[in-house]
Write a protein that holds these residues in place. Sequence first.
Motif, mmCIF file in Angstrom:
data_model
loop_
_atom_site.group_PDB
_atom_site.id
_atom_site.type_symbol
_atom_site.label_atom_id
_atom_site.label_comp_id
_atom_site.label_asym_id
_atom_site.label_seq_id
_atom_site.Cartn_x
_atom_site.Cartn_y
_atom_site.Cartn_z
ATOM 1 N N VAL A 76 0.841 -1.207 0.000
ATOM 2 C CA VAL A 76 0.000 0.000 0.000
ATOM 3 C C VAL A 76 0.872 1.252 0.000
ATOM 4 O O VAL A 76 1.875 1.325 0.716
ATOM 5 C CB VAL A 76 -0.941 -0.004 1.230
ATOM 6 N N LYS A 77 0.501 2.235 -0.803
ATOM 7 C CA LYS A 77 1.232 3.499 -0.873
ATOM 8 C C LYS A 77 0.627 4.490 0.114
ATOM 9 O O LYS A 77 -0.605 4.589 0.219
ATOM 10 C CB LYS A 77 1.194 4.088 -2.286
ATOM 11 N N ILE A 78 1.467 5.225 0.816
ATOM 12 C CA ILE A 78 1.012 6.141 1.865
ATOM 13 C C ILE A 78 1.367 7.574 1.502
ATOM 14 O O ILE A 78 2.516 7.880 1.153
ATOM 15 C CB ILE A 78 1.646 5.770 3.215
ATOM 16 N N LEU A 79 0.371 8.448 1.621
ATOM 17 C CA LEU A 79 0.560 9.878 1.380
ATOM 18 C C LEU A 79 0.098 10.612 2.640
ATOM 19 O O LEU A 79 -1.063 10.516 3.027
ATOM 20 C CB LEU A 79 -0.259 10.312 0.165
ATOM 21 N N ILE A 80 1.021 11.306 3.289
ATOM 22 C CA ILE A 80 0.680 12.100 4.466
ATOM 23 C C ILE A 80 0.094 13.425 3.993
ATOM 24 O O ILE A 80 0.710 14.139 3.202
ATOM 25 C CB ILE A 80 1.920 12.363 5.351
ATOM 26 N N ARG A 86 5.636 20.850 9.389
ATOM 27 C CA ARG A 86 6.802 20.909 10.265
ATOM 28 C C ARG A 86 7.887 19.991 9.733
ATOM 29 O O ARG A 86 7.614 18.858 9.329
ATOM 30 C CB ARG A 86 6.415 20.489 11.683
ATOM 31 N N PRO A 87 9.148 20.479 9.734
ATOM 32 C CA PRO A 87 10.250 19.659 9.216
ATOM 33 C C PRO A 87 10.345 18.294 9.890
ATOM 34 O O PRO A 87 10.645 17.298 9.248
ATOM 35 C CB PRO A 87 11.485 20.521 9.503
ATOM 36 N N GLY A 88 10.076 18.268 11.205
ATOM 37 C CA GLY A 88 10.152 16.997 11.918
ATOM 38 C C GLY A 88 9.142 15.992 11.406
ATOM 39 O O GLY A 88 9.441 14.805 11.272
ATOM 40 N N TYR A 89 7.930 16.450 11.089
ATOM 41 C CA TYR A 89 6.913 15.556 10.546
ATOM 42 C C TYR A 89 7.320 15.055 9.165
ATOM 43 O O TYR A 89 7.086 13.900 8.816
ATOM 44 C CB TYR A 89 5.561 16.277 10.443
ATOM 45 N N PHE A 90 7.891 15.943 8.360
ATOM 46 C CA PHE A 90 8.324 15.558 7.005
ATOM 47 C C PHE A 90 9.343 14.418 7.100
ATOM 48 O O PHE A 90 9.216 13.401 6.413
ATOM 49 C CB PHE A 90 8.933 16.782 6.310
ATOM 50 N N ARG A 91 10.335 14.593 7.951
ATOM 51 C CA ARG A 91 11.373 13.563 8.112
ATOM 52 C C ARG A 91 10.762 12.259 8.607
ATOM 53 O O ARG A 91 11.017 11.181 8.059
ATOM 54 C CB ARG A 91 12.430 14.062 9.103
ATOM 55 N N GLN A 92 9.921 12.356 9.655
ATOM 56 C CA GLN A 92 9.331 11.147 10.235
ATOM 57 C C GLN A 92 8.411 10.430 9.250
ATOM 58 O O GLN A 92 8.333 9.199 9.260
ATOM 59 C CB GLN A 92 8.547 11.511 11.494
ATOM 60 N N ALA A 93 7.720 11.182 8.409
ATOM 61 C CA ALA A 93 6.806 10.573 7.441
ATOM 62 C C ALA A 93 7.554 9.622 6.513
ATOM 63 O O ALA A 93 7.127 8.477 6.296
ATOM 64 C CB ALA A 93 6.101 11.657 6.629
ATOM 65 N N PHE A 94 8.681 10.076 5.998
ATOM 66 C CA PHE A 94 9.431 9.218 5.068
ATOM 67 C C PHE A 94 10.163 8.095 5.805
ATOM 68 O O PHE A 94 10.291 6.986 5.284
ATOM 69 C CB PHE A 94 10.377 10.064 4.220
ATOM 70 N N GLU A 95 10.601 8.361 7.031
ATOM 71 C CA GLU A 95 11.211 7.294 7.830
ATOM 72 C C GLU A 95 10.189 6.207 8.141
ATOM 73 O O GLU A 95 10.534 5.034 8.279
ATOM 74 C CB GLU A 95 11.792 7.869 9.128
ATOM 75 N N ALA A 96 8.909 6.606 8.262
ATOM 76 C CA ALA A 96 7.844 5.654 8.582
ATOM 77 C C ALA A 96 7.366 4.872 7.362
ATOM 78 O O ALA A 96 6.555 3.956 7.485
ATOM 79 C CB ALA A 96 6.661 6.392 9.205
ATOM 80 N N GLY A 97 7.831 5.247 6.178
ATOM 81 C CA GLY A 97 7.456 4.514 4.981
ATOM 82 C C GLY A 97 6.515 5.222 4.036
ATOM 83 O O GLY A 97 6.041 4.631 3.068
ATOM 84 N N ALA A 98 6.217 6.505 4.308
ATOM 85 C CA ALA A 98 5.347 7.252 3.402
ATOM 86 C C ALA A 98 6.045 7.507 2.067
ATOM 87 O O ALA A 98 7.269 7.605 2.002
ATOM 88 C CB ALA A 98 4.936 8.582 4.030
ATOM 89 N N SER A 99 5.239 7.621 1.015
ATOM 90 C CA SER A 99 5.780 7.925 -0.316
ATOM 91 C C SER A 99 5.621 9.402 -0.675
ATOM 92 O O SER A 99 6.132 9.843 -1.698
ATOM 93 C CB SER A 99 5.070 7.082 -1.380
#
Length: 201
Positions: A76-80, A86-99
């Motif tokens: 499944v593809k994930i889009l936040i 916030r920069p922290g959310y951006f980093r965490q989103a991709f670390e969590a597997g978001a595309s």
Amino acid sequence: MIKVLIADDQHLVRGALAALLNLEDDIQVVAECADGDEVAQALDDSGAQVVLLDVQMPRLDGLRTAQLLRDSHPEVKILIVTTFDRPGYFRQAFEAGASGFLVKDSPPAELVAAIRRVHSGGKVVDPQRAMLSVETRSNPLTEREREILALAAGGGPVSQIAASLHLSAGTVRNHLSNAIGKTNTSNRIEAARTAREMGWI
């Protein structure tokens, strides 16, 4: 047809996104969830291929949901899609597997294009946000410290936080003390505010 699931705790936002996306010939919203803990079952029931996740939801937030889906539904593809840029959310989103990562005030055409892109295996990365995330230090808080700080942000007493997590009051105080030190603040309310501003909780 691209099958989409929307997870957002704001009913109006969720409904508006669904109505908007269903106008596209190649996109169909097949499920809607008000919280992250509903997503896995809804995916199994609907066969959605792309999940739009809000970051802040009441029980299981979007970043944690993305981490769980990475393991349970790797196809499944994930889009936040969030209000909080916030920069922290951006980093965490991709670390969590978001595309991909979009803010809710993006033009509708940008959201539609992002869904098509991640569905086809691409990434949606804004260069400016990527640079800011590189310049922002990574989250120093442990998972337990993040959990306790998020509860402490509401101003509840330590005893209440301890009871809700089945921990001793002393353990909660130790975690709060560590979080205060790591955020370079003087109390738990300031620590929670700083952590939220950085996208750490």
